[in-house]
Design an enzyme around this catalytic site. Structure first.
Site, PDB file in Angstrom:
ATOM      1  CE  LYS A   1      -7.309   0.578  -0.814  1.00 24.15           C
ATOM      2  NZ  LYS A   1      -7.987  -0.163   0.086  1.00 24.15           N
TER       3      LYS A   1
ATOM      4  CG  MET B   1      -7.721   8.014   7.100  1.00 20.35           C
ATOM      5  SD  MET B   1      -8.829   6.731   6.491  1.00 20.35           S
ATOM      6  CE  MET B   1      -9.469   6.056   8.012  1.00 20.35           C
TER       7      MET B   1
ATOM      8  CG  ASP C   1      -2.116  -0.652   1.201  1.00 24.69           C
ATOM      9  OD1 ASP C   1      -2.370  -1.254   0.161  1.00 24.69           O
ATOM     10  OD2 ASP C   1      -2.883  -0.559   2.171  1.00 24.69           O
TER      11      ASP C   1
HETATM   12  N1  SAH Z   1      -3.981   0.647   9.333  1.00 29.12           N
HETATM   13  C1  SAH Z   1      -3.346   1.912   9.644  1.00 29.12           C
HETATM   14  C2  SAH Z   1      -4.268   3.091   9.410  1.00 29.12           C
HETATM   15  C3  SAH Z   1      -4.699   3.283   7.974  1.00 29.12           C
HETATM   16  S1  SAH Z   1      -5.729   4.680   7.758  1.00 29.12           S
HETATM   17  C4  SAH Z   1      -2.859   1.888  11.090  1.00 29.12           C
HETATM   18  O1  SAH Z   1      -3.220   0.988  11.853  1.00 29.12           O
HETATM   19  O2  SAH Z   1      -2.099   2.786  11.461  1.00 29.12           O
HETATM   20  C5  SAH Z   1      -4.571   5.907   7.279  1.00 29.12           C
HETATM   21  C6  SAH Z   1      -4.377   6.929   8.375  1.00 29.12           C
HETATM   22  O3  SAH Z   1      -3.512   6.404   9.379  1.00 29.12           O
HETATM   23  C7  SAH Z   1      -3.700   8.203   7.932  1.00 29.12           C
HETATM   24  O4  SAH Z   1      -4.625   9.102   7.355  1.00 29.12           O
HETATM   25  C8  SAH Z   1      -3.184   8.726   9.256  1.00 29.12           C
HETATM   26  O5  SAH Z   1      -4.213   9.314   9.999  1.00 29.12           O
HETATM   27  C9  SAH Z   1      -2.782   7.441   9.956  1.00 29.12           C
HETATM   28  N2  SAH Z   1      -1.356   7.144   9.817  1.00 29.12           N
HETATM   29  C10 SAH Z   1      -0.808   6.017   9.323  1.00 29.12           C
HETATM   30  N3  SAH Z   1       0.534   6.054   9.421  1.00 29.12           N
HETATM   31  C11 SAH Z   1       0.849   7.240   9.991  1.00 29.12           C
HETATM   32  C12 SAH Z   1       2.062   7.879  10.365  1.00 29.12           C
HETATM   33  N4  SAH Z   1       3.239   7.302  10.175  1.00 29.12           N
HETATM   34  N5  SAH Z   1       1.985   9.102  10.923  1.00 29.12           N
HETATM   35  C13 SAH Z   1       0.812   9.706  11.136  1.00 29.12           C
HETATM   36  N6  SAH Z   1      -0.360   9.157  10.811  1.00 29.12           N
HETATM   37  C14 SAH Z   1      -0.356   7.940  10.249  1.00 29.12           C
END
Ligand code: SAH
Length: 263
Positions: free
Chosen positions: A58, A172, A36
């Site tokens: 995506k 998000m 991803d």
């Molecule tokens: N499955 C992922 C989340 C996916 S949704 C998890 O468990 O972390 C995507 C959102 O995750 C982004 O919009 C942001 O809000 C957050 N996110 C993922 N990685 C991040 C990072 N390194 N720093 C800040 N926000 C992050």
């Protein structure tokens, strides 16, 4: 997995040192890696050069591959006898749509395993110096989405989100944070409630912006933060400067600039 199957693997928020031992082992032995947008370049560097890599990212606006296409891709790879390592940022079952993939695999009798990962809430909490719970400040945590599919309006039960003892973590939320903050204030949360935004948490690109419910959206805009950004709202954010230990070069340069500007 004999005869093919899919490992749905969470790779954590970005720092490769936060991979689980199982995730690292699978990345290094994979035949095919389907990844991803949120999987960090440092983590992809751990995949051996000969391994087939397929991008199934995506974007927030631009969908490179629809979920149905991804499901079919995974199935067709397995039908060819491959063992697929499907990697996702953070944890596959927290806003990662991992369960849409496993639901499809389960319905099609395709073997799978799920490898949990450190979710962005935990990674950003640790690396931004903001504990998600703290005795006297927060007794519970809620993870929320700040974005709904197809531009639908967020329909959270706002009233239920205004408990002083609950830390809110918003995934998000970059586009909608201003709206979210104003709903929370309208429903009774103090506009001075500490709040933080963390971009690219746990990587050397990490940036952290602190403020309150009422001014954070403007500060984030001024700082020019871009996705991925996670928001933390609650009294625990008041510890952010005390517990700050992870300083990237970018942050140090910015702090230096802020001091220079103040002088
Ligand atoms: N499955 C992922 C989340 C996916 S949704 C998890 O468990 O972390 C995507 C959102 O995750 C982004 O919009 C942001 O809000 C957050 N996110 C993922 N990685 C991040 C990072 N390194 N720093 C800040 N926000 C992050």
């Amino acid at each position: 997995m004999r005869g093919g199957g899919v490992y749905i693997v969470g790779t954590g928020p970005g720092d490769p040192d936060l991979l689980t031992v199982k995730a690292l082992r699978l990345l290094q032995k994979a035949e095919v890696v389907v990844f991803d947008r949120l999987v960090s370049p440092e983590i992809l560097d751990l995949v051996p050069t000969g391994t087939t890599r397929i991008y199934a990212g995506k974007g927030p606006k631009h969908h490179h591959m629809q979920q149905a296409q991804i499901n079919e891709l995974l199935a067709s790879l397995v039908h060819r006898g491959c063992t697929v390592v499907r990697v996702k940022g953070g944890d596959p079952y927290i806003f990662g749509r991992g369960s849409e993939e496993t639901e499809y695999l389960a319905r099609h009798n395709i073997p799978f395993e799920v490898v949990p990962g450190i979710t962005a809430a935990s990674g950003s909490s640790a690396y931004a110096g903001i504990p998600l719970t703290h005795r006297g400040l927060a007794t519970s945590v809620r993870y929320l989405t700040g974005h709904l599919r197809d531009g639908l309006e967020l329909d959270h039960d706002w009233q239920s989100l205004t408990d002083l003892n609950t830390t809110l973590v918003i995934y998000m939320g970059l586009t909608n944070f201003e709206h979210i903050a104003s709903e929370l204030i309208t429903h009774g949360l103090d506009s001075g409630m500490p709040a933080a935004a963390i971009q690219n948490a746990t990587t050397f690109r990490q940036r952290r912006v602190l403020g309150t419910l009422s001014n954070l959206a403007v500060r984030v805009r001024e700082a020019g933060l871009s996705a991925p950004v996670i928001f933390i709202v609650g009294r625990v954010v008041s510890l952010a400067n005390v517990l700050h230990w992870f300083r990237t070069d970018v942050a140090i340069a910015q702090e230096g600039q802020a001091v220079a500007d103040a002088e």
